[in-house]
Design a protein around this motif. Structure first.
Motif, PDB file in Angstrom:
ATOM      1  N   THR A  77       0.841  -1.187   0.000  1.00  0.00           N
ATOM      2  CA  THR A  77       0.000   0.000   0.000  1.00  0.00           C
ATOM      3  C   THR A  77       0.878   1.239   0.000  1.00  0.00           C
ATOM      4  OG1 THR A  77      -1.710  -1.157   1.232  1.00  0.00           O
ATOM      5  CG2 THR A  77      -1.796   1.232   1.275  1.00  0.00           C
ATOM      6  N   SER A  78       0.509   2.211  -0.822  1.00  0.00           N
ATOM      7  CA  SER A  78       1.225   3.473  -0.807  1.00  0.00           C
ATOM      8  C   SER A  78       0.213   4.607  -0.838  1.00  0.00           C
ATOM      9  CB  SER A  78       2.211   3.552  -1.968  1.00  0.00           C
ATOM     10  OG  SER A  78       1.717   4.241  -3.056  1.00  0.00           O
ATOM     11  N   GLU A  79       0.605   5.752  -0.349  1.00  0.00           N
ATOM     12  CA  GLU A  79      -0.273   6.916  -0.293  1.00  0.00           C
ATOM     13  C   GLU A  79       0.399   8.091  -0.985  1.00  0.00           C
ATOM     14  OE1 GLU A  79      -1.862   7.675   3.594  1.00  0.00           O
ATOM     15  OE2 GLU A  79      -1.990   5.532   4.032  1.00  0.00           O
ATOM     16  N   PRO A  80       0.395   8.070  -2.330  1.00  0.00           N
ATOM     17  CA  PRO A  80       1.053   9.158  -3.053  1.00  0.00           C
ATOM     18  C   PRO A  80       0.268  10.459  -2.973  1.00  0.00           C
ATOM     19  CG  PRO A  80      -0.040   7.701  -4.588  1.00  0.00           C
ATOM     20  CD  PRO A  80      -0.170   7.076  -3.217  1.00  0.00           C
ATOM     21  N   GLU A  81       0.968  11.556  -3.112  1.00  0.00           N
ATOM     22  CA  GLU A  81       0.342  12.870  -3.121  1.00  0.00           C
ATOM     23  C   GLU A  81       0.771  13.560  -4.411  1.00  0.00           C
ATOM     24  OE1 GLU A  81      -0.214  15.579   0.462  1.00  0.00           O
ATOM     25  OE2 GLU A  81       1.564  16.401  -0.508  1.00  0.00           O
ATOM     26  N   THR A  82      -0.199  13.948  -5.215  1.00  0.00           N
ATOM     27  CA  THR A  82       0.080  14.638  -6.467  1.00  0.00           C
ATOM     28  C   THR A  82      -0.235  16.111  -6.275  1.00  0.00           C
ATOM     29  OG1 THR A  82      -0.544  12.665  -7.705  1.00  0.00           O
ATOM     30  CG2 THR A  82      -0.472  14.727  -8.929  1.00  0.00           C
ATOM     31  N   VAL A  83       0.696  16.960  -6.667  1.00  0.00           N
ATOM     32  CA  VAL A  83       0.530  18.397  -6.500  1.00  0.00           C
ATOM     33  C   VAL A  83       0.673  19.071  -7.852  1.00  0.00           C
ATOM     34  CG1 VAL A  83       1.453  20.462  -5.378  1.00  0.00           C
ATOM     35  CG2 VAL A  83       1.484  18.277  -4.176  1.00  0.00           C
ATOM     36  N   ALA A  84      -0.206  20.027  -8.129  1.00  0.00           N
ATOM     37  CA  ALA A  84      -0.120  20.781  -9.377  1.00  0.00           C
ATOM     38  C   ALA A  84      -0.092  22.277  -9.062  1.00  0.00           C
ATOM     39  CB  ALA A  84      -1.313  20.462 -10.266  1.00  0.00           C
TER      40      ALA A  84
ATOM     41  N   ASN B 121      -4.765  13.613  -2.879  1.00  0.00           N
ATOM     42  CA  ASN B 121      -4.287  12.512  -2.049  1.00  0.00           C
ATOM     43  C   ASN B 121      -4.990  11.242  -2.499  1.00  0.00           C
ATOM     44  OD1 ASN B 121      -2.622  14.045  -0.243  1.00  0.00           O
ATOM     45  ND2 ASN B 121      -4.494  14.872   0.612  1.00  0.00           N
ATOM     46  N   SER B 122      -4.269  10.135  -2.530  1.00  0.00           N
ATOM     47  CA  SER B 122      -4.869   8.873  -2.955  1.00  0.00           C
ATOM     48  C   SER B 122      -4.230   7.718  -2.200  1.00  0.00           C
ATOM     49  CB  SER B 122      -4.693   8.689  -4.458  1.00  0.00           C
ATOM     50  OG  SER B 122      -3.323   8.700  -4.808  1.00  0.00           O
ATOM     51  N   VAL B 123      -4.859   6.566  -2.309  1.00  0.00           N
ATOM     52  CA  VAL B 123      -4.328   5.338  -1.733  1.00  0.00           C
ATOM     53  C   VAL B 123      -4.280   4.304  -2.843  1.00  0.00           C
ATOM     54  CG1 VAL B 123      -4.688   3.489  -0.064  1.00  0.00           C
ATOM     55  CG2 VAL B 123      -5.250   5.831   0.552  1.00  0.00           C
ATOM     56  N   ILE B 124      -3.132   3.676  -3.010  1.00  0.00           N
ATOM     57  CA  ILE B 124      -2.965   2.634  -4.013  1.00  0.00           C
ATOM     58  C   ILE B 124      -2.716   1.324  -3.286  1.00  0.00           C
ATOM     59  CG2 ILE B 124      -1.528   1.792  -5.900  1.00  0.00           C
ATOM     60  CD1 ILE B 124      -0.891   4.731  -6.522  1.00  0.00           C
ATOM     61  N   ILE B 125      -3.540   0.336  -3.602  1.00  0.00           N
ATOM     62  CA  ILE B 125      -3.377  -0.986  -3.013  1.00  0.00           C
ATOM     63  C   ILE B 125      -3.095  -1.963  -4.150  1.00  0.00           C
ATOM     64  CG2 ILE B 125      -4.475  -2.833  -1.698  1.00  0.00           C
ATOM     65  CD1 ILE B 125      -6.218  -0.665  -0.396  1.00  0.00           C
ATOM     66  N   ALA B 126      -1.973  -2.637  -4.089  1.00  0.00           N
ATOM     67  CA  ALA B 126      -1.590  -3.589  -5.128  1.00  0.00           C
ATOM     68  C   ALA B 126      -1.493  -4.986  -4.540  1.00  0.00           C
ATOM     69  CB  ALA B 126      -0.245  -3.192  -5.735  1.00  0.00           C
ATOM     70  N   CYS B 127      -2.204  -5.916  -5.139  1.00  0.00           N
ATOM     71  CA  CYS B 127      -2.103  -7.312  -4.722  1.00  0.00           C
ATOM     72  C   CYS B 127      -1.283  -8.052  -5.769  1.00  0.00           C
ATOM     73  CB  CYS B 127      -3.491  -7.936  -4.606  1.00  0.00           C
ATOM     74  SG  CYS B 127      -4.438  -7.259  -3.248  1.00  0.00           S
ATOM     75  N   ARG B 128      -0.467  -8.952  -5.320  1.00  0.00           N
ATOM     76  CA  ARG B 128       0.425  -9.673  -6.230  1.00  0.00           C
ATOM     77  C   ARG B 128       0.117 -11.153  -6.200  1.00  0.00           C
ATOM     78  NH1 ARG B 128       5.914  -6.487  -4.567  1.00  0.00           N
ATOM     79  NH2 ARG B 128       5.174  -4.489  -5.279  1.00  0.00           N
ATOM     80  N   CYS B 129      -0.289 -11.664  -7.322  1.00  0.00           N
ATOM     81  CA  CYS B 129      -0.541 -13.095  -7.446  1.00  0.00           C
ATOM     82  C   CYS B 129       0.797 -13.823  -7.346  1.00  0.00           C
ATOM     83  CB  CYS B 129      -1.215 -13.378  -8.789  1.00  0.00           C
ATOM     84  SG  CYS B 129      -1.621 -15.106  -9.043  1.00  0.00           S
ATOM     85  N   GLY B 130       0.838 -14.844  -6.517  1.00  0.00           N
ATOM     86  CA  GLY B 130       2.061 -15.616  -6.364  1.00  0.00           C
ATOM     87  C   GLY B 130       2.846 -15.284  -5.120  1.00  0.00           C
ATOM     88  N   ASP B 131       2.298 -14.403  -4.275  1.00  0.00           N
ATOM     89  CA  ASP B 131       3.032 -14.040  -3.061  1.00  0.00           C
ATOM     90  C   ASP B 131       2.641 -14.898  -1.857  1.00  0.00           C
ATOM     91  OD1 ASP B 131       0.535 -13.032  -2.405  1.00  0.00           O
ATOM     92  OD2 ASP B 131       1.212 -10.975  -2.105  1.00  0.00           O
ATOM     93  N   GLY B 132       1.700 -15.836  -2.067  1.00  0.00           N
ATOM     94  CA  GLY B 132       1.312 -16.733  -0.983  1.00  0.00           C
ATOM     95  C   GLY B 132       0.226 -16.205  -0.074  1.00  0.00           C
ATOM     96  N   HIS B 133      -0.318 -15.034  -0.381  1.00  0.00           N
ATOM     97  CA  HIS B 133      -1.378 -14.433   0.432  1.00  0.00           C
ATOM     98  C   HIS B 133      -2.563 -14.117  -0.460  1.00  0.00           C
ATOM     99  CE1 HIS B 133       1.332 -13.899   3.823  1.00  0.00           C
ATOM    100  NE2 HIS B 133       2.221 -13.439   2.964  1.00  0.00           N
ATOM    101  N   VAL B 134      -3.754 -14.571  -0.091  1.00  0.00           N
ATOM    102  CA  VAL B 134      -4.959 -14.255  -0.845  1.00  0.00           C
ATOM    103  C   VAL B 134      -5.383 -12.834  -0.498  1.00  0.00           C
ATOM    104  CG1 VAL B 134      -7.376 -14.866  -1.251  1.00  0.00           C
ATOM    105  CG2 VAL B 134      -5.690 -16.669  -0.878  1.00  0.00           C
ATOM    106  N   GLY B 135      -5.481 -11.984  -1.504  1.00  0.00           N
ATOM    107  CA  GLY B 135      -5.878 -10.598  -1.293  1.00  0.00           C
ATOM    108  C   GLY B 135      -6.659 -10.079  -2.476  1.00  0.00           C
ATOM    109  N   CYS B 136      -7.305  -8.962  -2.274  1.00  0.00           N
ATOM    110  CA  CYS B 136      -8.109  -8.291  -3.297  1.00  0.00           C
ATOM    111  C   CYS B 136      -9.075  -9.263  -3.945  1.00  0.00           C
ATOM    112  CB  CYS B 136      -7.201  -7.593  -4.303  1.00  0.00           C
ATOM    113  SG  CYS B 136      -6.158  -6.314  -3.558  1.00  0.00           S
ATOM    114  N   SER B 137      -8.996  -9.455  -5.252  1.00  0.00           N
ATOM    115  CA  SER B 137      -9.951 -10.315  -5.955  1.00  0.00           C
ATOM    116  C   SER B 137      -9.405 -11.721  -6.216  1.00  0.00           C
ATOM    117  CB  SER B 137     -10.354  -9.667  -7.281  1.00  0.00           C
ATOM    118  OG  SER B 137      -9.221  -9.517  -8.118  1.00  0.00           O
TER     119      SER B 137
END
Length: 84
Positions: free
Chosen positions: A13-20, A47-63
């Motif tokens: 999970t990351s919480e990037p901040e975009t500024v213009a 402000n946003s939150v990005i959640i990335a799930c990775r198939c193959g990491d041994g943990h069931v997450g997201c979809s």
């Protein structure tokens, strides 16, 4: 506001901040221009939150339906983390 992620997505999970920055042009109203310091610089922040799930990491997450820790088909959990 910070939203706490759940499940196996926490490590990715990351919480990037975009500024213009931009220029605010003057309006036709001298009173608004004087009160707002216009023309002049303007800024906006997203402000946003990005959640990335990775198939193959041994943990069931997201979809994911399954995640057996690898990306090999034919073992009950395919390379897209769907149950076979």
């Amino acid at each position: 506001m910070r939203i706490a992620p759940t499940g196996s997505c926490v490590p990715d999970t990351s919480e990037p901040e975009t500024v213009a920055l931009f220029c605010v042009p003057k309006t036709t109203s001298a009173a608004i221009n004087a009160a707002g310091g216009i023309p002049g610089p303007g800024a906006i922040t997203f402000n946003s939150v990005i959640i990335a799930c990775r198939c193959g990491d041994g943990h069931v997450g997201c979809s994911e339906q399954c995640d057996d820790g690898n990306n090999i088909n034919g073992d009950g959990c395919d390379q897209a983390c769907r149950t076979e």
